[in-house]
Write a protein that holds these residues in place. Structure first.
Motif, PDB file in Angstrom:
ATOM      1  N   UNK A 251       0.830  -1.202   0.000  1.00 29.95           N
ATOM      2  CA  UNK A 251       0.000   0.000   0.000  1.00 29.95           C
ATOM      3  C   UNK A 251       0.871   1.261   0.000  1.00 29.95           C
ATOM      4  N   UNK A 252       1.947   1.204   0.781  1.00 29.75           N
ATOM      5  CA  UNK A 252       2.837   2.360   0.847  1.00 29.75           C
ATOM      6  C   UNK A 252       3.446   2.706  -0.505  1.00 29.75           C
ATOM      7  N   UNK A 253       3.639   1.667  -1.335  1.00 31.63           N
ATOM      8  CA  UNK A 253       4.242   1.872  -2.661  1.00 31.63           C
ATOM      9  C   UNK A 253       3.202   2.203  -3.723  1.00 31.63           C
ATOM     10  N   UNK A 254       1.924   2.122  -3.352  1.00 28.20           N
ATOM     11  CA  UNK A 254       0.868   2.181  -4.373  1.00 28.20           C
ATOM     12  C   UNK A 254       0.000   3.429  -4.290  1.00 28.20           C
ATOM     13  N   UNK A 255       0.483   4.462  -3.603  1.00 28.55           N
ATOM     14  CA  UNK A 255      -0.394   5.620  -3.388  1.00 28.55           C
ATOM     15  C   UNK A 255      -0.812   6.294  -4.687  1.00 28.55           C
ATOM     16  N   UNK A 259      -4.808   1.833 -10.399  1.00 31.52           N
ATOM     17  CA  UNK A 259      -5.920   0.988  -9.964  1.00 31.52           C
ATOM     18  C   UNK A 259      -6.962   1.768  -9.157  1.00 31.52           C
ATOM     19  N   UNK A 260      -6.532   2.809  -8.456  1.00 33.60           N
ATOM     20  CA  UNK A 260      -7.497   3.583  -7.666  1.00 33.60           C
ATOM     21  C   UNK A 260      -8.560   4.190  -8.562  1.00 33.60           C
ATOM     22  N   UNK A 323     -11.876   8.327  -5.435  1.00 30.59           N
ATOM     23  CA  UNK A 323     -10.559   7.705  -5.531  1.00 30.59           C
ATOM     24  C   UNK A 323      -9.781   7.885  -4.225  1.00 30.59           C
ATOM     25  N   UNK A 324      -9.727   9.102  -3.739  1.00 36.89           N
ATOM     26  CA  UNK A 324      -8.926   9.346  -2.540  1.00 36.89           C
ATOM     27  C   UNK A 324      -9.597   8.781  -1.303  1.00 36.89           C
ATOM     28  N   UNK A 325     -10.930   8.711  -1.318  1.00 39.31           N
ATOM     29  CA  UNK A 325     -11.604   8.187  -0.127  1.00 39.31           C
ATOM     30  C   UNK A 325     -11.479   6.668  -0.066  1.00 39.31           C
ATOM     31  N   UNK A 365      -8.732  -6.138  -5.088  1.00 35.13           N
ATOM     32  CA  UNK A 365      -8.080  -4.831  -5.227  1.00 35.13           C
ATOM     33  C   UNK A 365      -6.615  -4.915  -4.803  1.00 35.13           C
ATOM     34  N   UNK A 366      -6.363  -5.625  -3.699  1.00 33.92           N
ATOM     35  CA  UNK A 366      -4.965  -5.772  -3.244  1.00 33.92           C
ATOM     36  C   UNK A 366      -4.150  -6.516  -4.298  1.00 33.92           C
TER      37      UNK A 366
END
Lengths: 396, 272, 150
Positions: A251-255, A259-260, A323-325, A365-366
């Protein structure tokens, strides 16, 4: 544990007696029961109210009750509620304030006397969820005193998982299907030719005392082995799995992953996932006054990071886009939770998948984020190697 | 008292600008909140309206000051209070500026707009212990001369408290204005500090913090010696409501003051 | 940002030395008008000490100041672009010491030496870009109640 029992075998009468005993102790016994086409959590007057003979069939965005011929009582998967509805209630008064005629102000805490709860049939994933909320609400510098009071007195009876559903992935999160710690009693249901019975283990002194007072048989190797085998078999029958990587790092690498955008196109930002999630703890406050204007109350109620107002900062929301939420919810659950509270916020119960109206699947999603990251890293590696080849070329 | 507000009485209201006041608050009884450190904040409750986080803008032995700008329902109610009115206070919450960690170094304080309020107790502490620090630079940006906070106090500090490097700039000038006109980052050229032994303290709108911190990094200040105060929605202040998350940071608990080394990657992601 | 627009940081040493050979030391008492909007841009300055403000003539009121410039900063860039006419007015608001340059001489040097010309053009362009950026941020009105206008 003199005079108490560590393990035993109970039958249905033993379960009846368990509910009666806990009720007699003045506890509010809460457990699964069938209502409105679902297995919900409610106060139980007797063990008869448990979902005997009901199973569930679940998929992303789908939940159905199905009758079972074996009469099993703990063969259902997670329903729409979790125990947080009782330990961390949806709405709770915190304090009230009164203004005197001289302008003075008095403010008093208004916490309802905590019920002394007994939770019957807590799944291992939900046991883990309770431990996660314990850390969030009572593990830091400040404690949520209402939660702490309800939690301290609660008696937890786990029901190990032998019938995982299609949306379950507790094995990935290391939270099931066996119950290891954090319970007063743990039950494992066994239905076979030798009858319908429960292998019971005490996890605390209080649990052992209660167990010794119930009509029970001493543990027999056959029942213990059958219970163990059923849980082990469940381990291999999880309907879903997370990619076997550090989800925190992923997750830290995927901000900034693309995909979002994909998931944001499907997400309705309804907040169902946050309501059914057994660890989602966010709340907001409401200030209400009565008609005299001299009496005011502060209430706390569940809030959701999918709500546009959640991140409101003078003038507008910080997280204006779905997306951000969605990213906030997922990265918090799987990654930033570690920084904040020392563990993952996901226990693999699968509720967010089952109760998503459009069937968004946290594991899918992951996995997609993992694939995207892997592709990106591969591309970067190729580019690096490509550069290396260029430099070598003149020598060839 | 962190769960339930403690009643405090408004003993004075200082009007700072057209939309900003400072409430001077004292407890109504023997009970009092634990001591605040500069940079920390309180949840201030306006009876029947609601509660907002407000940094402490001055800490005296018997009184707390909170400088509040009227921008929403709660802040408007607080700004309308008169001496004798009551508020509820919870706190202290969050991290402070931690001036002690900068002993022996130059101090660079950069404030934008209402951001001067949380920095005032820091400046007062630094002025009270001048010998412990090198140069003290105070750079202030305001919307217009009329929007400048603590204008008299700034002049007093300069004239009588040994504040040698104080510069104020405004976005829009007005007749009789004595200071600079321009963005607050332009004042960095006028400050005297040695980048390799300076600690900077920044508070203001996020765009201003970003621009200033990046300029300072460019000038050679290590990111961890740039302390910034950030803002997000807050409801509980006790780390339980989830509103103030900024990535892995819970701003009510891990902030509001954090190092730029931690803030920069978080603020670089849109809508985090 | 600001730190990259001062002369010392913006021009390579060789070109800086060449430019500085054209400089004259000047000083102005407070209140001196350096130039006026609409007049011919025949000189420019680099401030050494003091403050110069840029203002706009508005009939019926005192000229509002839009920016102030201090140590190391370039006063005037209209001399670099045709039609070489000042866009604003400039006034020393304190005693000012500065380096003064003759615009025609510097332009002639730029024309004669393309490399030097490019370096000067880059420097002036950077100053203008930086001021444009700062002005845009000020345009946001960040300190307004809602951060950037509501």
């Amino acid at each position: 544990m003199a005079g108490s029992t560590a393990t035993a075998v109970l039958d249905r009468n033993g379960l009846d007696a368990l509910v009666k005993e806990l009720t007699a102790q003045g506890r509010t016994v809460v457990g699964p029961t069938v209502r409105d086409g679902a297995v919900v959590l409610a106060e139980l007057a007797s063990a008869d109210r448990l979902p005997w003979g009901w199973g569930t069939r679940v998929e992303a965005g789908r939940y159905r009750l199905v009758p079972r011929e074996d009469g099993a009582v703990f063969a259902h998967t997670a329903g729409p509620q979790s125990w947080k509805a009782f330990l961390h209630p949806q709405r709770e008064q915190l304090w009230s304030a009164d203004r005197g005629s001289d302008g003075s102000l008095s403010i008093v805490e208004e916490r309802a006397d905590p019920a002394s709860y007994a939770f019957l049939g807590v799944r291992p994933c939900d046991l883990r969820a309770i431990a996660v909320q314990d850390r969030v609400l009572t593990g830091g510098r400040f404690q949520d005193s209402g939660y702490a009071a309800r939690r301290t007195g609660a008696f937890l009876i786990a029901a190990e998982c032998t019938e995982p559903g299609a949306t379950c992935f507790c094995v990935s999160m290391g939270s099931g299907p066996a119950a290891d710690t954090g319970f007063d009693l743990a039950l494992t249901e066994v239905v076979d030719d030798a009858g319908h019975r429960f292998f019971a283990r005490a996890g605390s002194t209080a649990g052992a005392e209660v167990l010794s007072g119930l009509p029970h048989r001493p543990p027999d190797p056959g029942t213990e082995a059958a219970a163990h085998d059923a849980v082990e078999a469940a381990r291999d029958r999880m309907g879903r799995a997370m990619p076997p990587v550090s989800l925190r790092d992923l997750m830290g690498e995927s901000l900034e992953a693309s995909r979002w955008d994909d998931v944001a196109a499907r997400c309705l930002t309804c907040g169902n996932c946050t309501m059914v999630c057994p660890t989602c703890f966010c709340t907001t406050t409401e200030d209400v006054t009565d008609l005299t204007g001299d009496h005011a109350e502060r209430w706390q109620r569940w809030d959701s990071c999918f709500d546009l107002d959640f991140s409101h900062l003078h003038g507008g929301p910080v997280r204006a886009t779905p997306r951000s939420r969605y990213r906030q919810w997922l990265t918090h659950k799987l990654s930033t939770w570690y920084e904040q509270f020392g563990s993952s916020g996901c226990v693999g119960c699968g509720r967010c998948i089952t109760w998503c109206p459009v069937g968004i699947d946290i594991t899918e999603e992951a996995a997609a984020l993992h694939d995207e990251l892997a592709a990106r890293l591969r591309q970067e590696e190729e580019n690096d190697e490509g550069g290396g080849d260029d430099r070598k070329e003149p020598e060839r | 008292m962190t769960d339930v507000p403690l009643p405090y009485r408004v003993i004075r209201v200082n009007r700072e600008t057209a939309d900003t006041v400072t409430l001077v608050l004292a407890p109504t009884g023997p009970a009092t909140l634990a001591p605040f450190a500069p940079g920390q904040f309180a949840m201030v409750y306006a009876f029947g309206v609601g509660e907002i986080p407000v940094s402490v803008s001055r800490i005296d032995r018997h009184a707390l000051r909170h400088t509040i700008r009227s921008v929403g329902a709660v802040s408007a109610a607080l700004c309308a209070l008169r001496p004798g009115s009551r508020v509820g206070l919870r706190g202290p919450f969050g991290t402070g500026w931690e001036l002690d960690r900068a002993a022996g170094q130059d101090l660079l304080v950069v404030a934008g707009g209402i951001g001067l309020a949380p920095l005032r107790p820091l400046v007062l502490d630094a002025l009270a212990a001048r010998h412990r620090y090198g140069q003290l630079n105070l750079l202030v940006g305001a919307r217009s001369p009329g929007d400048l906070l603590y204008a008299q106090q700034l002049r007093f500090w300069t004239a009588h408290r040994g504040l040698r490097h104080c510069a104020v700039t405004v976005d829009r000038s007005a007749d009789g204005w004595w200071g600079h006109v321009g963005l607050v980052t332009t004042l960095l050229n006028h400050a005297e500090f040695a980048p390799d032994s300076t600690t900077a303290y920044l508070c203001g709108p996020e765009v201003m913090i970003r621009a200033t911190a990046r300029d300072l990094v460019h000038r050679g200040l290590p990111a961890q010696r740039i302390r910034v105060s950030l803002e997000r929605n807050m409801r509980c202040a006790t780390g339980h409501c989830g509103h103030c998350q900024l990535g892995g940071v819970l701003l009510c608990r891990d902030g509001p003051v954090i190092g730029w080394d931690r803030a920069d990657p978080l603020l670089s992601v849109r809508e985090l | 940002m600001t730190s990259t627009t001062t002369l010392a940081a913006a021009l390579p040493a060789e070109h800086r030395a060449r430019l500085m050979r054209q400089a004259r030391e000047v000083s102005f008492p407070a209140g001196t008008r350096l130039f006026e909007e609409g007049r011919r841009a025949d000189r420019f300055w680099i401030v050494r000490t003091g403050t110069v403000v840029l203002d706009v003539h508005v009939p019926g009121r005192r000229a509002p100041v839009v920016e102030s410039l201090g140590h190391g900063e370039l006063v005037g860039w209209s001399w670099h672009f045709t039609p070489y006419v000042w866009q604003l007015g400039a006034e020393a608001t304190s005693p000012v010491q500065a380096w003064e340059f003759d615009a025609a001489e510097v332009r002639a040097l730029c024309a004669a030496d393309a490399e030097f010309g490019r370096a000067v053009a880059t420097w002036v362009g950077r100053v203008v870009a930086h001021r444009l950026h700062a002005t845009r941020i000020r345009l946001l009105d960040l300190y307004a109640p809602y951060g950037s206008g509501s």
